[in-house]
Design a protein around this motif. Sequence first.
Motif, PDB file in Angstrom:
ATOM      1  N   UNK A 126      12.759   5.010   0.269  1.00  0.00           N
ATOM      2  CA  UNK A 126      13.909   5.704  -0.251  1.00  0.00           C
ATOM      3  C   UNK A 126      14.089   5.988  -1.652  1.00  0.00           C
ATOM      4  N   UNK A 127      13.433   4.866  -2.197  1.00  0.00           N
ATOM      5  CA  UNK A 127      13.861   5.135  -3.732  1.00  0.00           C
ATOM      6  C   UNK A 127      12.439   5.729  -4.480  1.00  0.00           C
ATOM      7  N   UNK A 128      11.391   5.432  -3.748  1.00  0.00           N
ATOM      8  CA  UNK A 128       9.996   5.871  -4.685  1.00  0.00           C
ATOM      9  C   UNK A 128       9.633   7.144  -3.803  1.00  0.00           C
ATOM     10  N   UNK A 129       9.817   7.439  -2.460  1.00  0.00           N
ATOM     11  CA  UNK A 129       9.106   8.472  -1.868  1.00  0.00           C
ATOM     12  C   UNK A 129      10.053   9.439  -1.464  1.00  0.00           C
ATOM     13  N   UNK A 186       0.698  -1.192   0.178  1.00  0.00           N
ATOM     14  CA  UNK A 186      -0.053   0.039   0.138  1.00  0.00           C
ATOM     15  C   UNK A 186       0.870   1.255  -0.114  1.00  0.00           C
ATOM     16  N   UNK A 187       1.661   1.309   0.859  1.00  0.00           N
ATOM     17  CA  UNK A 187       2.812   2.591   1.064  1.00  0.00           C
ATOM     18  C   UNK A 187       3.295   2.690  -0.401  1.00  0.00           C
ATOM     19  N   UNK A 197       4.587   5.619  -5.355  1.00  0.00           N
ATOM     20  CA  UNK A 197       4.684   5.598  -6.621  1.00  0.00           C
ATOM     21  C   UNK A 197       3.873   6.433  -7.410  1.00  0.00           C
ATOM     22  N   UNK A 198       2.556   6.041  -7.028  1.00  0.00           N
ATOM     23  CA  UNK A 198       1.368   6.969  -7.613  1.00  0.00           C
ATOM     24  C   UNK A 198       1.665   8.419  -7.718  1.00  0.00           C
ATOM     25  N   UNK A 219      13.689  -3.688   3.536  1.00  0.00           N
ATOM     26  CA  UNK A 219      13.112  -3.734   2.041  1.00  0.00           C
ATOM     27  C   UNK A 219      12.436  -2.197   1.860  1.00  0.00           C
ATOM     28  N   UNK A 220      11.377  -2.254   3.023  1.00  0.00           N
ATOM     29  CA  UNK A 220      10.526  -0.985   2.874  1.00  0.00           C
ATOM     30  C   UNK A 220      11.186   0.281   2.999  1.00  0.00           C
TER      31      UNK A 220
END
Lengths: 239, 254
Positions: B23-26, A31-32, A37-38, B17-18
């Motif tokens: 870090x990569x996407x947010x 979800x996060x 990404x969205x 992993x999170x």
Amino acid sequence: MEIDIDQIIYWEWGFLKLNATLLFSWLVMLFMVGISIMITRKLTSKTGMSRGQALLESLVVLIEDQIEEATGEKAEKYLPFISTLFLFIVVSNTISVIPGFHAPTASLSTTAAFALCVFVAVPVYGISSAGLKNYLRFYIEPTPLMLPFNIIGELSRTLALAIRLFGNIMSGSLIVAILLSLTPLFFPVVMQAFGLLIGVIQAYVFAILALVYVASAGRIREQKDQSESNNNSYNHQTT
Amino acid sequence: MQIDWFTFSAQIINFLILLWLLRKFLYGPLLNVMKDREEKISSRLEEARSKLEEAEDKSTEYQKKLNELEKQKSAWREEAKEEAESFKLELMQEARNEVEQVRSKWTKSVEREKKMFLEELEEQSFEKIMGIVEHMVSDLADRSLEKQAINRFINRIKEMKDDERKQMIDAVDTNHLEVATAFPTEEKDREEIDAAIRRLLDSEKECRYIHDPELGFGIEVRSNGWKIGWNMKGYLEELRSEVNTTFSQLETET
């Protein structure tokens, strides 16, 4: 009535097993990451940004502010670690209001795992900012006699961190479960709302405590520098 | 309540992993974007400040230029004023000269006109006087005056000197002798005149008598382009030629 969600096992193959904790952890992670990404797909550095971006940015700014307030340092270094902890715990705690969902944080395994992460992060950050020698010297100060106490302090606070989160979240679920058996209508709803509040507060507390521990290690060097500069000035005055 | 070590380790891995994924996407993109924006804003502010400085510089420069222009303008104005003043004086001088020229021309033409007028006046008045005299004489001429004129003529012939007489005798064609009078003559007068001429020329020829009012008053003997006599017209002609001579002398003097 199952209290330990580690024991809810959906699939098992020898040593490997898929229990509720892992399943809901993955759901939360999915979800996060999906939301991230969205939103980050259409990020813009211009003025006309999307609502999601505005929300995320204000969230990040809020966390940064909190970090800077608590540590008095630049937030950049601690931001990914602390905000991942905070966001994961918040999302985990809040999804528990959805019927059939279990908060992964209600498992002692999860909270212990996070506590261990913090426990490891403290020396990692300490060494990265102060250097290995200075960091280790911290344990034998003011005298080498204090070494065991320092180590015990380090361990106990990590343990306390894990137990605190686990206890609160688990107790929240437990209270709801107990009240549900006593008064099936209305009251559990209030308790659910209360549980939501507690979940967010606990996430905040966990994150802040983790931050304080991590930052305290980073501050060792500063203290040292300060004491050295104080000594120097004292020497100058005496001479 | 116990820790499930598999779940424990799996959760640690999950957390890592999170951490990596977020870090990569947010955080990465978001922080980059925010940094970008801050940089943009600060660069814009910097740009604005530099532009402001530039504008201030330009403003002072323009102020300076404006002041210089103002100074130059006043200098130019002063210069133009002086130039205009001198030009004015020049123009006035020119106008004065022109006026002077026109005036002198005018004066000359007036002078000329005056002179012409005077000349004409003189001529006309002379003519008039002549006419009046002529008229007066012919009005006054009666028998006695005519007689007197004939006597005067005869006396003149008589008083003629010898060389004059000789000259006359040489020139005169006695066959064509003509006596012109301004008045009609009587027989008695003709005889007297004939006698006087015969004595003068020593010839027996008779004269032919004609009446010529053109003479005004008087008597004249003509022959072969030669003439002798006494008449008013002769005097008047003499007077006219004298007056003309005087006028031409005056003109050459002016």
